[in-house]
Design an enzyme around this catalytic site. Structure first.
Site, PDB file in Angstrom:
ATOM      1  N   ASN A  48       0.831  -1.201   0.000  1.00  0.00           N
ATOM      2  CA  ASN A  48       0.000   0.000   0.000  1.00  0.00           C
ATOM      3  C   ASN A  48       0.862   1.246   0.000  1.00  0.00           C
ATOM      4  O   ASN A  48       1.977   1.257   0.518  1.00  0.00           O
ATOM      5  CB  ASN A  48      -0.951  -0.002   1.207  1.00  0.00           C
ATOM      6  CG  ASN A  48      -0.349   0.686   2.418  1.00  0.00           C
ATOM      7  OD1 ASN A  48      -0.410   1.917   2.550  1.00  0.00           O
ATOM      8  ND2 ASN A  48       0.257  -0.094   3.296  1.00  0.00           N
ATOM      9  N   GLY A 100      -0.465   6.336   2.345  1.00  0.00           N
ATOM     10  CA  GLY A 100       0.108   7.581   2.874  1.00  0.00           C
ATOM     11  C   GLY A 100      -0.596   7.946   4.157  1.00  0.00           C
ATOM     12  O   GLY A 100      -1.503   7.251   4.626  1.00  0.00           O
ATOM     13  N   LEU A 101      -0.156   9.038   4.746  1.00  0.00           N
ATOM     14  CA  LEU A 101      -0.693   9.387   6.066  1.00  0.00           C
ATOM     15  C   LEU A 101      -1.805  10.412   5.904  1.00  0.00           C
ATOM     16  O   LEU A 101      -1.678  11.580   6.237  1.00  0.00           O
ATOM     17  CB  LEU A 101       0.447   9.844   6.971  1.00  0.00           C
ATOM     18  CG  LEU A 101       1.387   8.663   7.280  1.00  0.00           C
ATOM     19  CD1 LEU A 101       2.715   9.145   7.807  1.00  0.00           C
ATOM     20  CD2 LEU A 101       0.752   7.676   8.235  1.00  0.00           C
ATOM     21  N   CYS A 152       8.035   8.218   8.708  1.00  0.00           N
ATOM     22  CA  CYS A 152       7.613   9.303   7.828  1.00  0.00           C
ATOM     23  C   CYS A 152       8.815  10.190   7.538  1.00  0.00           C
ATOM     24  O   CYS A 152       9.759  10.258   8.329  1.00  0.00           O
ATOM     25  CB  CYS A 152       6.469  10.109   8.445  1.00  0.00           C
ATOM     26  SG  CYS A 152       6.410  10.102  10.217  1.00  0.00           S
ATOM     27  N   ASN A 158       6.556  -1.639  11.502  1.00  0.00           N
ATOM     28  CA  ASN A 158       5.800  -0.976  10.441  1.00  0.00           C
ATOM     29  C   ASN A 158       6.046  -1.768   9.143  1.00  0.00           C
ATOM     30  O   ASN A 158       6.742  -2.777   9.159  1.00  0.00           O
ATOM     31  CB  ASN A 158       6.232   0.496  10.315  1.00  0.00           C
ATOM     32  CG  ASN A 158       5.046   1.368   9.922  1.00  0.00           C
ATOM     33  OD1 ASN A 158       4.269   0.985   9.038  1.00  0.00           O
ATOM     34  ND2 ASN A 158       4.884   2.497  10.571  1.00  0.00           N
ATOM     35  N   THR A 159       5.481  -1.328   8.055  1.00  0.00           N
ATOM     36  CA  THR A 159       5.566  -2.104   6.802  1.00  0.00           C
ATOM     37  C   THR A 159       7.007  -2.173   6.269  1.00  0.00           C
ATOM     38  O   THR A 159       7.854  -1.347   6.598  1.00  0.00           O
ATOM     39  CB  THR A 159       4.671  -1.472   5.720  1.00  0.00           C
ATOM     40  OG1 THR A 159       4.994  -0.091   5.621  1.00  0.00           O
ATOM     41  CG2 THR A 159       3.198  -1.614   6.054  1.00  0.00           C
ATOM     42  N   ASN A 173       4.455   7.246  15.563  1.00  0.00           N
ATOM     43  CA  ASN A 173       4.859   6.646  14.287  1.00  0.00           C
ATOM     44  C   ASN A 173       5.997   7.475  13.701  1.00  0.00           C
ATOM     45  O   ASN A 173       5.815   8.652  13.394  1.00  0.00           O
ATOM     46  CB  ASN A 173       3.639   6.639  13.345  1.00  0.00           C
ATOM     47  CG  ASN A 173       3.971   6.131  11.961  1.00  0.00           C
ATOM     48  OD1 ASN A 173       5.053   5.596  11.722  1.00  0.00           O
ATOM     49  ND2 ASN A 173       3.040   6.305  11.036  1.00  0.00           N
ATOM     50  N   GLY A 207      -3.474  -6.012  11.310  1.00  0.00           N
ATOM     51  CA  GLY A 207      -3.663  -5.026  10.248  1.00  0.00           C
ATOM     52  C   GLY A 207      -4.295  -5.617   9.018  1.00  0.00           C
ATOM     53  O   GLY A 207      -5.521  -5.791   8.941  1.00  0.00           O
ATOM     54  N   GLY A 216       1.112  -7.979   5.823  1.00  0.00           N
ATOM     55  CA  GLY A 216       0.419  -9.261   5.698  1.00  0.00           C
ATOM     56  C   GLY A 216       1.347 -10.433   5.979  1.00  0.00           C
ATOM     57  O   GLY A 216       2.447 -10.257   6.507  1.00  0.00           O
TER      58      GLY A 216
HETATM   59  C1  LIG Z   1      -3.570   0.348   4.375  1.00  0.00           C
HETATM   60  C2  LIG Z   1      -2.564   0.483   5.481  1.00  0.00           C
HETATM   61  C3  LIG Z   1      -2.451   1.709   6.135  1.00  0.00           C
HETATM   62  C4  LIG Z   1      -1.529   1.855   7.177  1.00  0.00           C
HETATM   63  N1  LIG Z   1      -1.438   3.064   7.827  1.00  0.00           N
HETATM   64  C5  LIG Z   1      -0.591   3.185   8.884  1.00  0.00           C
HETATM   65  C6  LIG Z   1      -0.563   4.399   9.645  1.00  0.00           C
HETATM   66  O1  LIG Z   1      -1.318   5.352   9.418  1.00  0.00           O
HETATM   67  N2  LIG Z   1       0.327   4.466  10.678  1.00  0.00           N
HETATM   68  C7  LIG Z   1       1.161   3.425  11.015  1.00  0.00           C
HETATM   69  O2  LIG Z   1       1.935   3.555  11.978  1.00  0.00           O
HETATM   70  N3  LIG Z   1       1.131   2.264  10.322  1.00  0.00           N
HETATM   71  C8  LIG Z   1       0.272   2.125   9.277  1.00  0.00           C
HETATM   72  N4  LIG Z   1       0.208   0.936   8.600  1.00  0.00           N
HETATM   73  C9  LIG Z   1       1.080  -0.190   9.013  1.00  0.00           C
HETATM   74  C10 LIG Z   1       0.334  -1.160   9.941  1.00  0.00           C
HETATM   75  O3  LIG Z   1      -0.096  -0.499  11.120  1.00  0.00           O
HETATM   76  C11 LIG Z   1       1.215  -2.380  10.305  1.00  0.00           C
HETATM   77  O4  LIG Z   1       2.377  -1.931  10.991  1.00  0.00           O
HETATM   78  C12 LIG Z   1       1.655  -3.186   9.089  1.00  0.00           C
HETATM   79  O5  LIG Z   1       0.641  -3.228   8.114  1.00  0.00           O
HETATM   80  C13 LIG Z   1       2.048  -4.618   9.467  1.00  0.00           C
HETATM   81  O6  LIG Z   1       0.959  -5.310  10.043  1.00  0.00           O
HETATM   82  P1  LIG Z   1      -0.020  -6.316   9.191  1.00  0.00           P
HETATM   83  O7  LIG Z   1       0.886  -7.285   8.475  1.00  0.00           O
HETATM   84  O8  LIG Z   1      -0.885  -6.967  10.226  1.00  0.00           O
HETATM   85  O9  LIG Z   1      -0.774  -5.461   8.249  1.00  0.00           O
HETATM   86  C14 LIG Z   1      -0.701   0.757   7.564  1.00  0.00           C
HETATM   87  C15 LIG Z   1      -0.848  -0.475   6.896  1.00  0.00           C
HETATM   88  C16 LIG Z   1      -1.763  -0.631   5.888  1.00  0.00           C
HETATM   89  C17 LIG Z   1      -1.885  -1.967   5.208  1.00  0.00           C
END
Ligand SMILES: Cc1cc2nc3c(=O)[nH]c(=O)nc-3n(C[C@H](O)[C@H](O)[C@H](O)COP(=O)(O)O)c2cc1C
Length: 322
Positions: A78, A81-82, A140, A201-202, A137, A275, A226
């Protein structure tokens, strides 16, 4: 510790340090549950250990150009963005929903400069008794350092932590796995007074559209999440716990089952966020919450607390002392 049978009562209480006790370890991950009660059609948000907002800044933001999400094999990528309304408007429009429902809330904040983080905290001082903690977070870009990610610089993470002191709520800093400095940054987070770390985080990625051979996301690069990132999270959590067994860890990455929760907890996480799996099944939170006591009982655990860091203490074998 005695062995238990499936069905024996299991205590899911957990703590993220002395300032935050949770009735159970399951939360949503920031960015997948909106800003207040968007998940309420799928889960009673008061049944979660806590609800985490999408990251909020002092200013309003629109996020990245479309397309912003794509399935990517065993993962999702994804570049949302924030995007967000800004903290002031969140307090006016979204917070009242959380207050009405009495949802224990963690507010995730972000910024583009150290001053943005300081202002974000200023705007949250005295916020509401439903807000139990702040997630900071740092994934960024820092406009004061050539848009280098805060999370990729030990000094920048330290500065953010110094700038966000004084709110009177526990602060958990959410770190990025995309740096060889992660271990050093975890050490610095502990030294600079973070109440815990959120890992991970991702993972930075990019997808090519096979029809056009161009990057498929509007922002080109994106964040991978994921199942494919689960083992990356496990490693980061395991390392963090090895270095700082008393520093609370919130684990996140590829969780869609009680089994994955148990793995992250055994590696060292005291609470777990879900997530991407919630896009596949928005009822995943309730599913995991009901499976967790059964799975724990199968392994012989009556208290979630005993599971936290179990991999560092001999695992399941260490329970077999009867
Ligand atoms: C669509 C999407 C939006 C996200 N937005 C944020 C965010 O605003 N702030 C943040 O710290 N992490 C954000 N993340 C990261 C998730 O909080 C998480 O750290 C990451 O997706 C790994 O977990 P998961 O495998 O269960 O998705 C986002 C992830 C996804 C998929």
């Amino acid at each position: 510790m005695s062995k238990v049978r499936v069905g024996d009562s299991v205590n899911l209480e957990t703590s993220l340090g002395p300032k935050l006790l949770l009735s159970n370890p399951i939360m949503n991950a920031s960015g997948v549950g909106g800003f207040s009660t968007e998940l309420s059609g799928y889960v009673d948000q008061t049944s979660l250990g806590a609800f985490v907002t999408k990251s909020l800044a002092v200013f309003e933001t629109k996020g990245n150009p479309a397309p912003r999400v794509s399935g990517a094999g065993a993962a999702m990528i994804n570049s949302v963005g924030l995007t967000g309304p800004g903290i002031r408007r969140w307090r006016e429009v979204h917070l009242p929903n959380l207050e009405r429902e009495r949802v224990s809330t963690v507010v995730s904040i972000w910024g583009r400069s150290i001053d943005d983080y300081r202002k974000a905290i200023d705007e949250l001082v005295g916020v509401s008794d439903v807000v139990k903690a702040i997630e900071v977070n740092v994934s960024c870009p820092n406009i004061e350092d050539r848009n280098k990610m805060f999370a990729h610089s030990t000094e920048a993470v330290a500065e953010v932590l110094r700038a966000t002191r004084g709110i009177g709520l526990p602060r958990y800093v959410k770190l990025s796995p995309n740096t060889h400095l992660l271990e050093e940054i975890i050490d610095t987070s502990a030294v600079e007074g973070a109440d815990g770390v959120v890992l991970i985080n991702t993972v930075m990625g990019l997808e090519i559209d096979y029809q056009t051979l161009l990057p498929s996301l509007g922002a080109k690069g994106g964040g991978l999440s994921g199942p494919a990132v689960h083992q990356v999270a496990l490693r980061a959590i395991y390392e963090a716990y090895s270095r700082h067994p008393n520093l609370p860890i919130i684990g996140v990455g590829g969780v869609s089952s009680a089994r994955a929760v148990i793995e992250l907890a055994a590696a060292g996480a005291s609470a777990i966020q879900i997530g991407t799996a919630s896009f596949v099944d928005p009822k995943v939170f309730s599913k995991v919450l009901s499976e967790l006591p059964i799975e724990m009982g199968r392994l012989g655990f009556t208290r979630f607390r005993d599971l936290v860091g179990a991999s560092h203490r001999g695992g399941v074998a260490a329970l077999r002392v009867d």
